[in-house]
Design a protein around this motif. Structure first.
Motif, short mmCIF file in Angstrom:
data_model
loop_
_atom_site.label_atom_id
_atom_site.label_comp_id
_atom_site.label_asym_id
_atom_site.label_seq_id
_atom_site.Cartn_x
_atom_site.Cartn_y
_atom_site.Cartn_z
N GLY A 552 0.79 -1.23 0.00
CA GLY A 552 0.00 0.00 0.00
C GLY A 552 0.81 1.27 0.00
N LYS A 553 2.03 1.21 -0.55
CA LYS A 553 2.92 2.36 -0.51
C LYS A 553 3.24 2.94 -1.89
N PHE A 554 2.70 2.33 -2.94
CA PHE A 554 3.05 2.77 -4.28
C PHE A 554 2.55 4.19 -4.55
N GLU A 555 1.38 4.55 -4.00
CA GLU A 555 0.82 5.88 -4.26
C GLU A 555 1.43 6.97 -3.38
N ASP A 556 2.22 6.61 -2.40
CA ASP A 556 2.73 7.59 -1.44
C ASP A 556 3.58 8.66 -2.12
N ALA A 557 3.54 9.86 -1.55
CA ALA A 557 4.42 10.95 -2.01
C ALA A 557 5.86 10.62 -1.65
N ARG A 558 6.78 10.93 -2.57
CA ARG A 558 8.21 10.80 -2.32
C ARG A 558 8.93 11.74 -3.27
N THR A 559 10.24 11.63 -3.35
CA THR A 559 11.03 12.56 -4.16
C THR A 559 10.45 12.69 -5.56
N ALA A 560 10.18 13.94 -5.97
CA ALA A 560 9.66 14.29 -7.30
C ALA A 560 8.30 13.68 -7.58
N LYS A 561 7.58 13.28 -6.54
CA LYS A 561 6.28 12.64 -6.74
C LYS A 561 5.31 13.03 -5.63
N GLN A 562 4.11 13.45 -6.03
CA GLN A 562 3.06 13.69 -5.05
C GLN A 562 2.21 12.43 -4.90
N THR A 563 1.31 12.44 -3.95
CA THR A 563 0.41 11.32 -3.77
C THR A 563 -0.40 11.13 -5.05
N THR A 564 -0.51 9.90 -5.50
CA THR A 564 -1.16 9.64 -6.79
C THR A 564 -2.32 8.68 -6.63
N SER A 565 -3.07 8.51 -7.72
CA SER A 565 -4.27 7.67 -7.73
C SER A 565 -3.93 6.21 -8.03
N PRO A 566 -4.77 5.29 -7.57
CA PRO A 566 -4.49 3.86 -7.79
C PRO A 566 -4.45 3.44 -9.25
N PHE A 567 -5.02 4.23 -10.17
CA PHE A 567 -5.01 3.78 -11.56
C PHE A 567 -3.60 3.64 -12.10
N ARG A 568 -2.62 4.28 -11.48
CA ARG A 568 -1.25 4.18 -11.98
C ARG A 568 -0.55 2.90 -11.51
N ARG A 569 -1.27 2.04 -10.83
CA ARG A 569 -0.70 0.72 -10.52
C ARG A 569 -0.51 -0.10 -11.79
N VAL A 570 -1.20 0.25 -12.84
CA VAL A 570 -0.96 -0.37 -14.14
C VAL A 570 -0.62 0.73 -15.14
N TYR A 571 0.14 0.36 -16.16
CA TYR A 571 0.52 1.32 -17.19
C TYR A 571 -0.52 1.31 -18.31
N PRO A 572 -0.58 2.35 -19.09
CA PRO A 572 -1.53 2.38 -20.20
C PRO A 572 -1.11 1.44 -21.32
N ILE A 573 -2.08 0.94 -22.06
CA ILE A 573 -1.76 0.28 -23.31
C ILE A 573 -1.22 1.37 -24.24
#
Length: 590
Positions: A552-573
């Protein structure tokens, strides 16, 4: 043509001599309309060689492929724009900033390469099945081809949520799209089905580069660990202890079952020198379960990418080599090691045969020049391994393009300066401190920032920056221990999880400079400690994204990244795939 037993190097020789990797139409057409006719006519040996070859043709060995999507999107690795370098339209930093879209070229590169793997595996399945020769190894090779298909498909489903498939035995079959929530169960069943036909590693001419029973057990453990995520990709929680496919156990029970088979098999043993797993000479490694076997050769591609990317351009392993000053780790990952800098997996000094240690702290004056680069005979300067931070030292190059040497023939050691800003010391500061905290952009006066990961040994062979003899692990015993520890933890058996973590910690030893001291055990384990411990063992091994999603840490804010939405757990086609075919639908959020 009759199938024959082969070793991997011979397999690749045949493959390249026929031009399969570089010339086949499968490079241009991914699961295309001619797949049926190609599978009917393909030579079985060349077909399975092509399927294996795709593992190492960039896909799992180059930083811009699977590594980019699995690591640059996490706390373990970041590729910022560094002054005039690595801008490239922002495609690299987008992976850390979570600003990628369906037109990102690296998202497309990985999709294409995994699809090539699927296509070549389907071709191999058809070619072997339709071969009319009599060969006792036919069932073995068919099982291996099916294992490779599952391996490529699993990674495609993990990254993109869907993957193409066509029945390899039906020339008129249409392309279908497998979706992760359903296909994960299908893949598990398929791999379990082929287990009886697969060879144990080391039998029937198999080795770490072949898909053996042991590779299948590792893949099954990994699939069961991530099954709950595949079934609820965007959910706020995952049911890790749902019923397994046999109905008698849970997913975590199956992870424990398959990982224990490997741990207790007697085929593998933890290396006391952790970094030997990533050495040029790791052919004799005792932990490799399934790997991309690499040999520097004109006959096939190999990659030095994981070592080449973090090394500064002025850091020279030989007079003919350099790094490229690109990739670093983030401050978050560097500081996760606080209090653990004596862990044998964090750093290791190199010792030359005459007893000289490279300290890299300003006390070095020279090192012996008796270590020579194969193929050139030139002196070989060895970097220390692990996480590198602070001022860096090493050889410099004279006008005659050779190392600066002492009068008695040793390599002089100097404080280094950045090649593209000679007013700036090579000082790998753990902090990145971007001017705009949400953009991974460094000015020309900041290009030395970021602690570097020298986990993989830099290979200067043949005077080439891009090739390597390092076998790249796809499954390794240390990683299997982390899967079992996590499964125990998710079942509530914290003591068993702690035991596995401490086996990893205490089995590794430091170098003789520190009296070969073993790593220290820890006394307690919670989720935040476990996710760090897993990374201490597996950093830069193309698995961090999956770990962060599970915890449950993939969406967390970190260097050069703000908190993001769960849809980015997969990449776009990739948009190009959407435009070229009506079989794919775009993933949520893109």
């Amino acid at each position: 043509m009759k199938l024959i037993s082969f070793k991997l190097n011979r397999l690749f020789f045949i493959l390249l001599s026929m031009g399969i990797i570089s010339c086949t139409d499968l490079q241009e057409k991914v699961v295309d309309e001619v797949l049926g006719s190609e599978t009917q006519s393909a030579d079985p040996q060349s077909a399975i060689a092509a399927a294996y070859g795709q593992l190492g043709d960039g896909t799992f060995v180059d930083h811009g492929n699977v590594f980019a999507l699995q690591e640059y999107s996490t706390d373990e690795a970041i590729l910022p724009t560094r002054g005039s370098d690595w801008g490239d339209g922002g495609k690299w930093r987008a992976l850390s900033e979570f600003t990628w879209d369906a037109s990102n070229s690296q998202v497309k590169t990985v999709w294409d390469n995994l699809n090539f793997g699927i296509t070549k595996s389907l071709t191999a399945i058809s070619a072997i099945s339709n071969n009319t020769g009599t060969d006792s190894n036919k069932d073995l090779f068919l099982a291996e081809a099916k294992g490779l298909l599952a391996f490529y498909t699993y990674h495609t489903l993990d990254l993109y949520g869907q993957a193409p498939y066509r029945d390899p035995m039906d020339i008129n079959a249409k392309i279908v799209v497998r979706k992760a929530d359903v296909a994960i169960d299908e893949l598990i069943k398929e791999v379990e089905t082929i287990l009886p036909q697969l060879a144990d590693i080391g039998t029937q001419s198999t080795h770490v580069g072949r898909f053996t029973k042991q590779a299948a057990y590792a893949l099954l453990a990994d699939m069961y660990m991530n099954r709950a995520v595949f079934k609820n990709r965007y959910g706020s929680s995952f049911d890790f202890n749902e019923k397994s496919l046999d109905g008698n156990n849970t997913d975590m029970d199956k992870v424990i079952e398959y990982s224990s088979i490997l741990i207790n098999s007697g085929y593998f043993k933890l290396e006391s020198n952790f970094f030997h797993n990533f050495d040029i000479s790791n052919d004799d490694g005792t932990e490799l379960i399934f790997a991309v076997v690499q040999k520097i050769s004109t006959l096939r591609n190999s990659s030095n990418s994981f070592a080449y990317m973090p090394v500064e351009r002025s850091q020279k392993a030989s007079p003919d080599n350099r790094g490229t000053n690109a990739t670093s780790t983030t401050p978050e990952f560097y500081h996760s090691w606080d209090g653990n800098h004596d862990d044998p997996r964090f750093h290791r000094h190199y010792q030359y045969k005459d007893g000289t240690w490279f300290m890299n702290d300003g006390t070095d004056v020279s090192v012996p020049a008796t270590s020579l680069v194969d193929g050139t005979g030139k002196p070989w300067f060895h970097f220390n391994r692990g996480i590198q931070e602070g001022v860096q030292y090493g050889p410099t190059i004279l006008a005659n393009k050779n190392f600066d040497m002492t009068t008695d023939g040793r390599i002089k050691v100097h404080p280094l300066v950045m090649e593209k800003n000679t007013n700036l010391a090579v000082n790998f500061t753990p902090e990145l401190n971007f001017d705009n905290p949400m953009q991974a952009v460094l000015s020309q006066s900041q290009i030395n920032r970021g602690a570097r990961v020298f986990k993989y040994e830099f290979d200067p062979g043949n005077g080439d920056n891009s090739t390597s003899n390092v076998n790249i692990s796809l499954f390794r015993l240390g990683g299997i221990y982390t899967l079992r520890a996590e499964a125990y933890f998710r079942k509530g058996n914290t003591s068993a999880a702690l035991s596995d973590i401490n086996i990893l910690r205490t089995s590794r030893t430091r170098e003789a400079l520190y009296d070969n001291a073993p790593g220290l055990a820890i006394s307690s384990l919670d989720a935040s400690t476990l996710v760090k411990e897993i990374a201490f063992e597996t950093y830069w091994e193309l698995v961090r994204r999956k770990q962060l999603i599970r915890f449950g840490k993939f969406e967390d804010a970190r260097t050069a990244k703000q908190t993001t939405s769960p849809f980015r757990r997969v990449y776009p086609i990739p948009q190009a795939a959407i435009d070229a075919s009506n079989v794919f639908t775009q993933n949520e959020g893109y």
